[in-house]
Design an enzyme around this catalytic site. Structure first.
Site, PDB file in Angstrom:
ATOM      1  N   ASN A  30      -5.598  -6.339   0.204  1.00  0.00           N
ATOM      2  CA  ASN A  30      -5.252  -7.755   0.305  1.00  0.00           C
ATOM      3  C   ASN A  30      -3.933  -7.924   1.060  1.00  0.00           C
ATOM      4  O   ASN A  30      -3.143  -6.980   1.144  1.00  0.00           O
ATOM      5  CB  ASN A  30      -5.221  -8.463  -1.067  1.00  0.00           C
ATOM      6  CG  ASN A  30      -4.867  -7.519  -2.194  1.00  0.00           C
ATOM      7  OD1 ASN A  30      -3.714  -7.114  -2.306  1.00  0.00           O
ATOM      8  ND2 ASN A  30      -5.859  -7.127  -2.983  1.00  0.00           N
ATOM      9  N   THR A  45     -10.440 -13.139  -2.539  1.00  0.00           N
ATOM     10  CA  THR A  45     -10.949 -11.991  -3.280  1.00  0.00           C
ATOM     11  C   THR A  45     -12.371 -11.651  -2.820  1.00  0.00           C
ATOM     12  O   THR A  45     -13.141 -12.543  -2.422  1.00  0.00           O
ATOM     13  CB  THR A  45     -10.936 -12.277  -4.809  1.00  0.00           C
ATOM     14  OG1 THR A  45     -11.282 -11.082  -5.492  1.00  0.00           O
ATOM     15  CG2 THR A  45     -11.891 -13.394  -5.218  1.00  0.00           C
ATOM     16  N   GLY A  46     -12.649 -10.349  -2.832  1.00  0.00           N
ATOM     17  CA  GLY A  46     -14.030  -9.910  -2.641  1.00  0.00           C
ATOM     18  C   GLY A  46     -14.626 -10.046  -1.261  1.00  0.00           C
ATOM     19  O   GLY A  46     -15.843 -10.192  -1.140  1.00  0.00           O
ATOM     20  N   SER A  77      -7.507 -11.296  -6.260  1.00  0.00           N
ATOM     21  CA  SER A  77      -7.290 -11.040  -7.692  1.00  0.00           C
ATOM     22  C   SER A  77      -5.927 -10.370  -7.923  1.00  0.00           C
ATOM     23  O   SER A  77      -5.461 -10.286  -9.049  1.00  0.00           O
ATOM     24  CB  SER A  77      -8.402 -10.134  -8.220  1.00  0.00           C
ATOM     25  OG  SER A  77      -8.385  -8.904  -7.517  1.00  0.00           O
ATOM     26  N   GLU A  78      -5.297  -9.895  -6.830  1.00  0.00           N
ATOM     27  CA  GLU A  78      -4.008  -9.189  -6.956  1.00  0.00           C
ATOM     28  C   GLU A  78      -2.834 -10.073  -6.546  1.00  0.00           C
ATOM     29  O   GLU A  78      -1.745  -9.546  -6.285  1.00  0.00           O
ATOM     30  CB  GLU A  78      -4.030  -7.949  -6.059  1.00  0.00           C
ATOM     31  CG  GLU A  78      -5.217  -7.054  -6.306  1.00  0.00           C
ATOM     32  CD  GLU A  78      -4.812  -5.734  -6.888  1.00  0.00           C
ATOM     33  OE1 GLU A  78      -4.156  -5.741  -7.951  1.00  0.00           O
ATOM     34  OE2 GLU A  78      -5.132  -4.738  -6.271  1.00  0.00           O
ATOM     35  N   HIS A  97      -1.439  -4.735   0.994  1.00  0.00           N
ATOM     36  CA  HIS A  97      -1.917  -3.748   0.015  1.00  0.00           C
ATOM     37  C   HIS A  97      -3.175  -3.102   0.579  1.00  0.00           C
ATOM     38  O   HIS A  97      -4.103  -3.801   0.983  1.00  0.00           O
ATOM     39  CB  HIS A  97      -2.220  -4.423  -1.325  1.00  0.00           C
ATOM     40  CG  HIS A  97      -2.998  -3.544  -2.258  1.00  0.00           C
ATOM     41  ND1 HIS A  97      -2.608  -2.256  -2.558  1.00  0.00           N
ATOM     42  CD2 HIS A  97      -4.162  -3.741  -2.926  1.00  0.00           C
ATOM     43  CE1 HIS A  97      -3.490  -1.718  -3.385  1.00  0.00           C
ATOM     44  NE2 HIS A  97      -4.448  -2.597  -3.614  1.00  0.00           N
TER      45      HIS A  97
HETATM   46  P1  13P Z   1      -9.233  -8.550  -3.951  1.00  0.00           P
HETATM   47  O1  13P Z   1     -10.511  -8.576  -3.133  1.00  0.00           O
HETATM   48  O2  13P Z   1      -9.344  -9.417  -5.175  1.00  0.00           O
HETATM   49  O3  13P Z   1      -8.050  -8.899  -3.084  1.00  0.00           O
HETATM   50  O4  13P Z   1      -9.031  -7.084  -4.500  1.00  0.00           O
HETATM   51  C1  13P Z   1      -9.193  -5.987  -3.634  1.00  0.00           C
HETATM   52  C2  13P Z   1      -8.491  -4.755  -4.095  1.00  0.00           C
HETATM   53  O5  13P Z   1      -8.296  -3.841  -3.328  1.00  0.00           O
HETATM   54  C3  13P Z   1      -8.025  -4.596  -5.477  1.00  0.00           C
HETATM   55  O6  13P Z   1      -7.187  -3.454  -5.536  1.00  0.00           O
END
Ligand code: 13P
Length: 226
Positions: A30, A45-46, A77-78, A97
């Site tokens: 992310n 997310t996702g 989600s992060e 990340h």
């Molecule tokens: P997200 O898709 O919610 O950003 O999460 C991806 C991820 O790599 C969690 O570590």
């Protein structure tokens, strides 16, 4: 304030880069960018970071409350992990990340990147510590990284991946590249022999060089007087 549409495009470009370079698999990773004191753009997310377009990008406030998100998209989600960095590091405007193969391998083996093996890694990173394991999306990861934020611009996340941050998105991405390159060199030099580490004197001279370059961000040598 930064131009929002431009930043959305930049996030998509960097997302494609981390995906194409194999720093994330499938929907992993992310990215976020601070566009004003209470507005942050982030990946949803996702989704695969390799195939995003600007409509995917969400906007949240300082607490992670959604300000804007197109139908079908929710912030990463992060996002709490990103927001903790902005809160504790006012100089940071972008966070990346990812799960780069070698850096994540070190994070899983519990081996931080500390050996001074090449000038660029010493100058730009100093070292890359490992923050203790936390369940993704909870407060555990933000709490675990907190103690490293005043001395580092990149950390490994135990059994998970890597995190880098800087004044611009490109610089945050470059930090991620440097972390992965450092991890690859450390791994390879350990496989073919025993890495020759730089001496204390050589490392001190590199710290001085860093100071003279006026490089922004934090570094573990910042607190050394000499
Ligand atoms: P997200 O898709 O919610 O950003 O999460 C991806 C991820 O790599 C969690 O570590």
């Amino acid at each position: 304030m930064l131009n929002e549409n431009e930043v959305k495009k930049q996030i998509c470009d960097i997302g494609k880069r981390i995906y194409d370079k194999g720093m994330v698999a499938a929907n992993d990773g992310n990215i976020s960018v601070k566009i004003s004191d209470n507005e942050y753009l982030c990946t949803p997310t996702g989704v695969s970071k390799g195939f995003m377009t600007p409509e995917f990008i969400c906007k949240v406030d300082f607490n992670g409350t959604v300000i804007e998100a197109n139908n079908g998209y929710k912030p990463s989600s992060e996002i709490k992990m990103h927001l903790r960095i902005y809160k504790e590091r006012p100089d940071v405007n972008a966070v990346v990340h990812a799960h780069p193969l070698y850096a994540t391998g070190f994070a899983i083996a519990g081996i931080p990147l500390t050996a001074p093996i090449m000038p660029e890694a010493v100058i730009f990173l100093g070292a890359v510590p490992i923050a203790e394991y936390g369940t993704p999306s909870t407060d555990e990861i933000p709490d675990a990284i907190s103690k490293y934020l005043q001395s580092y611009d990149a950390v490994l996340l135990a059994n998970h991946g890597a995190l880098s941050f800087s004044d611009t998105l490109l610089n945050a991405y470059h930090k991620m590249e440097s972390v992965e390159f450092y991890a690859q060199l450390l791994y390879i030099s350990t496989q073919i022999g025993t890495p020759n580490v730089l001496s204390e004197e050589q490392v001190k001279r590199l710290y001085k060089l860093r100071k003279s370059f006026g490089i922004k961000g934090k570094h573990p040598a910042d607190k050394l007087t000499e």
